[in-house]
Design a protein around this motif. Structure first.
Motif, short mmCIF file in Angstrom:
data_model
loop_
_atom_site.label_atom_id
_atom_site.label_comp_id
_atom_site.label_asym_id
_atom_site.label_seq_id
_atom_site.Cartn_x
_atom_site.Cartn_y
_atom_site.Cartn_z
N ILE A 1 -19.37 -9.59 -10.20
CA ILE A 1 -20.13 -11.06 -9.56
C ILE A 1 -21.74 -10.91 -11.53
O ILE A 1 -21.71 -12.65 -11.58
N ARG A 2 -22.03 -10.60 -11.95
CA ARG A 2 -23.14 -10.01 -12.80
C ARG A 2 -22.24 -10.93 -13.90
O ARG A 2 -22.57 -11.98 -14.82
N GLN A 3 -21.14 -10.41 -14.41
CA GLN A 3 -20.04 -11.20 -15.48
C GLN A 3 -19.82 -12.96 -14.92
O GLN A 3 -19.89 -13.50 -15.87
N ILE A 4 -19.45 -12.95 -14.10
CA ILE A 4 -19.36 -14.34 -13.21
C ILE A 4 -20.64 -15.20 -13.66
O ILE A 4 -20.59 -16.56 -13.86
N THR A 5 -21.88 -14.61 -13.08
CA THR A 5 -23.51 -15.42 -13.58
C THR A 5 -23.09 -15.73 -15.12
O THR A 5 -24.16 -16.43 -15.34
N VAL A 6 -23.08 -14.44 -15.87
CA VAL A 6 -23.43 -14.59 -17.46
C VAL A 6 -22.35 -15.80 -18.24
O VAL A 6 -23.04 -16.40 -18.84
N ALA A 7 -21.30 -16.11 -17.33
CA ALA A 7 -20.22 -16.93 -17.56
C ALA A 7 -20.75 -18.51 -17.34
O ALA A 7 -20.69 -19.61 -18.04
#
Length: 298
Positions: free
Chosen positions: A101-107
């Motif tokens: 979820i953190r990577q999705i948020t960054v993207a």
């Protein structure tokens, strides 16, 4: 024939953008009119703005300026979903392991930074058209000549102020869109994962669950960026502000902190249906394209 992932994102994003405009433009018109009204304010509340707009301009008043987002939001959504897909694939680095979820948020935040450069001129024209009152459109003495449509608005803005005129408010648009889209995609995917795991891992979500996740994500994305949006609308409607900091200081001096939340009610009312429609339409378009691709392979 296989459809590239980037093309799928672009097509599905466009369809999602059109769905967003149909569902959300009347609420957006109320929001912009509340945000840009002077002192003393013309409208007492969102409902008052709705009643006055219907009385003075009819239903068409709620869809004033709709040509710009119809022409632009579909493309804007195509860009942000394409950018989001690109940055997700970049963060994945060729690995098939699902993103966190953190990577999705960054993207999502990275996609928002790209989106700002499309959003700014589209929204500037929309704001200019939305705040034209009947008095201006009727040719009241001393009033500026009204814009006949989005093309006329764009040409006149460019001829008067150049490219910088179309990109007025770009800095605050960037400061709005990065946290907004980070929250948008992060919340949406977190809710989808939560709904799926609540019953059975890997279960395909039904339409109601997708609409619910999209609507809540829409509320979340506006909650983190609303003051920036107010400043952007004021700057794009009024050229007397030197920059977004000058606009923020003067707004606070005029009306206090409440000025940064004008139109918040209509925005929240719009956020759920508009973004539920956007993400549901996007998911359905992607599902249809994937099914067609699978059928062609078989």
């Amino acid at each position: 024939m296989s459809i590239p992932d980037s093309a799928k994102d672009f097509i599905a994003g466009t369809i999602g953008g059109w769905a967003q405009v149909v569902a959300g433009h009347p609420f957006d018109t109320l929001k912009v009119r509340l945000q840009t009204q002077g002192v003393p304010p013309k409208y007492a509340s969102g409902m008052d703005c709705f009643r006055v707009t219907l009385k003075e301009e009819g239903l068409a008043g709620l869809y004033r300026g709709v040509t710009s987002p119809l022409a632009g939001i579909g493309f804007c959504n195509a860009v942000v979903f394409s950018a989001n897909g690109y940055f997700r694939r970049m963060l994945r680095g060729g690995d098939d392991k699902p993103l966190t979820i953190r990577q999705i948020t960054v993207a999502g935040g990275m996609a928002g930074s790209v989106m700002s450069f499309i959003n700014c001129p589209v929204e500037l024209l929309k704001v200019k058209l939305q705040v034209q009152s009947n008095a201006v459109a009727s040719g009241v003495v001393g009033a500026a000549k009204p814009y006949s449509g989005v093309f006329d608005c764009g040409v006149r803005t460019f001829s008067e102020h150049g490219v910088r005129g179309l990109y007025r408010g770009i800095s605050i648009t960037i400061l709005r869109d990065i946290p907004s889209f980070a929250a948008y995609f992060g919340i949406y995917e977190a809710l989808k994962a939560s709904f799926s795991n609540s019953f059975a891992a890997g279960r395909e979500l039904n339409g109601f669950e997708l609409l619910l996740a999209g609507g809540i994500a829409g509320i979340g994305c506006w909650t983190v960026c609303y003051p920036q949006d107010v400043i952007k609308s004021r700057m794009q409607n009024d050229r007397t502000y030197k920059n977004f900091l000058d606009c923020a200081v003067k707004l606070n001096a005029e009306s206090g902190s409440r000025a940064f939340f004008r139109g918040f009610g209509p925005t929240m009312a719009r956020a759920f249906p508009a973004n539920a429609a956007t993400l549901w339409a996007y998911e359905m378009a992607m599902k249809w394209m994937n099914s067609k691709e699978e059928s062609a392979i078989l």
